[in-house]
Write an enzyme that holds these catalytic residues in place. Structure first.
Site, PDB file in Angstrom:
ATOM      1  N   GLU A 239      -3.308   6.240   2.830  1.00 13.34           N
ATOM      2  CA  GLU A 239      -2.290   5.208   3.083  1.00 13.34           C
ATOM      3  C   GLU A 239      -0.957   5.831   2.722  1.00 13.34           C
ATOM      4  OE1 GLU A 239      -2.802   2.456   4.485  1.00 13.34           O
ATOM      5  OE2 GLU A 239      -4.880   1.913   4.144  1.00 13.34           O
ATOM      6  N   CYS A 273       6.510   1.048   1.152  1.00 12.91           N
ATOM      7  CA  CYS A 273       6.090   1.825   2.331  1.00 12.91           C
ATOM      8  C   CYS A 273       6.428   1.083   3.614  1.00 12.91           C
ATOM      9  CB  CYS A 273       4.595   2.101   2.249  1.00 12.91           C
ATOM     10  SG  CYS A 273       3.640   0.619   1.883  1.00 12.91           S
TER      11      CYS A 273
HETATM   12  P1  NAD Z   1       3.475  10.718  -4.105  1.00 10.62           P
HETATM   13  O1  NAD Z   1       2.861  11.207  -2.855  1.00 10.62           O
HETATM   14  O2  NAD Z   1       4.481  11.580  -4.759  1.00 10.62           O
HETATM   15  O3  NAD Z   1       2.365  10.422  -5.222  1.00 10.62           O
HETATM   16  C1  NAD Z   1       1.322   9.501  -4.997  1.00 10.62           C
HETATM   17  C2  NAD Z   1       0.181   9.823  -5.957  1.00 10.62           C
HETATM   18  O4  NAD Z   1      -0.400  11.060  -5.561  1.00 10.62           O
HETATM   19  C3  NAD Z   1       0.603  10.012  -7.398  1.00 10.62           C
HETATM   20  O5  NAD Z   1      -0.379   9.469  -8.242  1.00 10.62           O
HETATM   21  C4  NAD Z   1       0.662  11.510  -7.551  1.00 10.62           C
HETATM   22  O6  NAD Z   1       0.496  11.965  -8.881  1.00 10.62           O
HETATM   23  C5  NAD Z   1      -0.503  11.924  -6.683  1.00 10.62           C
HETATM   24  N1  NAD Z   1      -0.456  13.299  -6.171  1.00 10.62           N
HETATM   25  C6  NAD Z   1       0.619  14.003  -5.763  1.00 10.62           C
HETATM   26  N2  NAD Z   1       0.230  15.219  -5.329  1.00 10.62           N
HETATM   27  C7  NAD Z   1      -1.115  15.271  -5.455  1.00 10.62           C
HETATM   28  C8  NAD Z   1      -2.088  16.257  -5.181  1.00 10.62           C
HETATM   29  N3  NAD Z   1      -1.771  17.456  -4.686  1.00 10.62           N
HETATM   30  N4  NAD Z   1      -3.378  15.982  -5.440  1.00 10.62           N
HETATM   31  C9  NAD Z   1      -3.732  14.767  -5.944  1.00 10.62           C
HETATM   32  N5  NAD Z   1      -2.849  13.796  -6.227  1.00 10.62           N
HETATM   33  C10 NAD Z   1      -1.548  14.050  -5.988  1.00 10.62           C
HETATM   34  O7  NAD Z   1       4.081   9.289  -3.756  1.00 10.62           O
HETATM   35  P2  NAD Z   1       4.920   8.335  -4.699  1.00 10.62           P
HETATM   36  O8  NAD Z   1       6.310   8.835  -4.803  1.00 10.62           O
HETATM   37  O9  NAD Z   1       4.178   8.017  -5.925  1.00 10.62           O
HETATM   38  O10 NAD Z   1       4.909   6.993  -3.824  1.00 10.62           O
HETATM   39  C11 NAD Z   1       5.752   6.784  -2.750  1.00 10.62           C
HETATM   40  C12 NAD Z   1       5.081   7.109  -1.428  1.00 10.62           C
HETATM   41  O11 NAD Z   1       3.893   6.321  -1.282  1.00 10.62           O
HETATM   42  C13 NAD Z   1       5.959   6.746  -0.254  1.00 10.62           C
HETATM   43  O12 NAD Z   1       5.856   7.725   0.744  1.00 10.62           O
HETATM   44  C14 NAD Z   1       5.369   5.434   0.219  1.00 10.62           C
HETATM   45  O13 NAD Z   1       5.649   5.140   1.564  1.00 10.62           O
HETATM   46  C15 NAD Z   1       3.921   5.672  -0.013  1.00 10.62           C
HETATM   47  N6  NAD Z   1       3.181   4.409  -0.091  1.00 10.62           N
HETATM   48  C16 NAD Z   1       2.367   4.084   0.950  1.00 10.62           C
HETATM   49  C17 NAD Z   1       1.705   2.868   0.930  1.00 10.62           C
HETATM   50  C18 NAD Z   1       0.816   2.448   2.067  1.00 10.62           C
HETATM   51  O14 NAD Z   1       0.097   1.478   1.903  1.00 10.62           O
HETATM   52  N7  NAD Z   1       0.832   3.114   3.205  1.00 10.62           N
HETATM   53  C19 NAD Z   1       1.852   2.002  -0.159  1.00 10.62           C
HETATM   54  C20 NAD Z   1       2.681   2.374  -1.204  1.00 10.62           C
HETATM   55  C21 NAD Z   1       3.349   3.592  -1.157  1.00 10.62           C
END
Ligand code: NAD
Length: 535
Positions: A239, A273
């Site tokens: 997501e 998002c």
């Molecule tokens: P992010 O991608 O930086 O981090 C999300 C999660 O992934 C965190 O827990 C992070 O520690 C983990 N992570 C990062 N790199 C990783 C890796 N290599 N392996 C495993 N885990 C890893 O995102 P963010 O800044 O926390 O959140 C914002 C983003 O999330 C935006 O792009 C937003 O659009 C998206 N989002 C999407 C939805 C949806 O339902 N589509 C909902 C909420 C947020």
């Protein structure tokens, strides 16, 4: 994250104060967490659906009775205004729990199916829905309670165990929700938490005992997660980010639409998002509509969510405010008009950004291409419905979109042409709250679905059990013979034949071979079945 002390220092975005120190889970702790989850799965998958439903009911009571503590924590750790947190962090959870409690038991119950063709008639088929085992749920910070909790509840309801890794920006909310789930009655090892960032996430992802991963985060994170998860053939649900468009048609209720577009663009300081980031307005109403947007945006009260109840709080961290400002500056440098905002509100603190309205933007600007994730609406005029659809679809993302119109006909004509996972008409973002709906994106925004029936099916592996109690051997078993070849060939000829006369002739030939047919079809219902199949 401080890798020297192996702790996460949690700061409130509201005022920068330190509100907690959370130990980062060590590789050994992660290994032990997975081992406990694997053991717990053996018992948990045997629990009955009524037992799981009763725990979900308890969880609902806990969330409702502890709502004040929960929204205080969200405001403190993530920066949402409290009224907003009360609405958006809780209502989607209640909807999902209602779906899981009332509808999900039927959806995951074993299901009978029957083959259509004559070959397999007479036997019964049942589809069973089995859990995968351990899911790891990797979460973002922007909805630190609602996003992980709805996912975890569905995962556990389906008989899996789960390990949550919350964002390192909101580890306290992650711990709170897992504690709440334990208090509701989920056994301790059935849902656990691992704290940390990408390194800890990858330790979970690379472990072969973890069978599946549900990641909510940025597109770049999703790509990396797939790479790592592919090494152990994991089931992956992604997501990811969005760049949602709103299309405002000339027949829309402009005042109402302006209020709705501003809310869906500015809520949570634009850090959603599915926030509206792009607005396409039909030329005939472009000027009056942008003026209404300006009026609504200028009326917003930005402030500290801990000391008042503003409409908008801070953004979560310095990297967010840098990106927002860079996108705004890029647009202005390329000719966009800045109608309001476009600056940091340093008098409030380091992380406050003024709600911003940009008009006359175009798709050469970052603001129309990359996820901004901030309180900025970028508005472009379009000449027609067709142009609005083309512009809306001209994006690598495809989470949601909205159409604002009084015309049912126009909305229903346009909605299926929008390349995204959900379209709302005269509202935006509400599809996430619908626990019976379906959440997920097209294109780079993701793979798979959460919510509702289709979300549940992502969390289980389907098993097909086919039973046949006819004593005679199957006709296709050895030895092959000319007779078997002829019957099979005649059957295919019959299926392929479109002309009624020829078909009747072939059927007559079949009837003459009744002895063979009865063996072949294994059932006396063969002819009606065959006729139905040929229809
Ligand atoms: P992010 O991608 O930086 O981090 C999300 C999660 O992934 C965190 O827990 C992070 O520690 C983990 N992570 C990062 N790199 C990783 C890796 N290599 N392996 C495993 N885990 C890893 O995102 P963010 O800044 O926390 O959140 C914002 C983003 O999330 C935006 O792009 C937003 O659009 C998206 N989002 C999407 C939805 C949806 O339902 N589509 C909902 C909420 C947020």
């Amino acid at each position: 994250m401080n890798t020297l002390t192996n702790t996460i220092t949690v700061k409130s975005p509201a005022d920068g104060s330190v509100i907690g120190e959370v130990p980062i889970s060590s590789p050994q702790e992660i290994d032990e967490t997975i081992a406990r989850s694997e053991r717990a799965f053996q018992d948990w998958k045997q629990t009955s659906i009524p037992e799981r439903v009763s725990i979900l009911r308890n969880l609902r009571r806990i969330i409702l009775s502890e709502r004040q503590a929960m929204i205080d924590l969200v405001a403190l750790e993530q920066g949402k205004p409290k009224t907003e947190a009360l609405i958006v962090e809780i209502s989607p959870v209640l909807e999902t729990l209602a779906f899981l409690i009332h509808d999900a038991p039927k959806i995951l119950a074993p299901r009978r199916s029957s083959p259509k063709g004559p070959y397999l008639r007479g036997r019964s088929s049942t589809l069973y829905f089995h859990p995968y085992g351990i899911w790891t749920v990797i979460s973002p910070w922007n909805y630190p309670i609602n996003t992980p909790i709805v996912q975890l509840c569905a995962i556990l309801f389906a008989g899996n165990t789960a390990i949550l890794k919350p964002s390192p920006l909101t580890p306290l909310c992650g711990q709170w929700l897992v504690d709440a789930m334990h208090r509701a009655g989920f056994p301790k090892d059935v849902v656990q938490v691992v704290q940390g960032g990408a390194t800890e996430g990858e330790l979970l992802l690379s472990d072969p005992r973890v069978r599946s991963v549900l990641v909510t985060g940025s597109v770049a994170t999703g790509r990396r997660v797939m790479e790592v998860a592919a090494q152990t053939n994991k089931k992956v649900v992604l997501e990811l980010g969005g760049k949602d468009p709103a299309i405002v048609l000339s027949d829309a209720d402009l005042e109402r639409s302006a209020k709705g577009v501003v809310w869906a663009g500015m809520m949570n300081a634009g850090q959603t998002c599915a926030a509206i980031e792009r607005v396409y307005v039909e030329q005939a109403v472009y000027e009056p509509f942008t003026q209404l947007l300006k009026k609504e945006i200028e009326a917003l009260r930005v402030g500290n969510p801990l000391t008042g109840d503003p409409d908008m709080g801070p953004v979560v961290a310095p990297f967010q405010i840098e990106k927002i400002d860079a996108h705004v500056q890029d647009s202005v440098a390329k000719g966009a008009r800045l109608l309001c905002g476009g600056k940091r509100l340093t008098e409030l603190g380091e992380l406050y950004y003024a709600p911003t309205l940009l008009t006359d933007v175009n798709h050469d600007m970052q603001i129309m291409r990359e996820e901004t994730f901030g309180p900025v609406l970028a508005v472009q005029a379009v000449q027609s419905e067709e142009e609005a659809i083309l512009k809306a679809n001209d994006s690598a993302y495809g989470l949601t979109a909205s159409i604002w119109t009084r015309s049912r006909e126009r909305a229903q004509r346009m909605a299926p042409r929008l390349e995204c996972g959900a379209v709302t008409v005269n509202s935006h973002m509400t599809s996430f709250s619908d626990g019976c709906g379906c959440w997920g994106g097209f294109k780079d925004t993701g793979i798979g679905r959460t919510h509702g029936e289709f979300g549940l099916y992502e969390l289980v592996q389907t098993q097909h059990v086919q039973e046949n109690y006819v004593a005679k051997p199957e006709i296709w078993w050895y030895p092959y013979s000319e007779r078997v070849r002829q019957i099979t060939d005649d059957l295919y000829a019959l299926i392929a034949e479109q002309r009624l006369g020829k078909r009747l002739a072939l059927m007559k030939r079949f009837s003459a071979q009744t002895g063979y047919l009865n063996r072949f079809m294994t059932s006396h219902k063969t002819m009606p079945g065959l006729l139905r199949y040929l229809k």
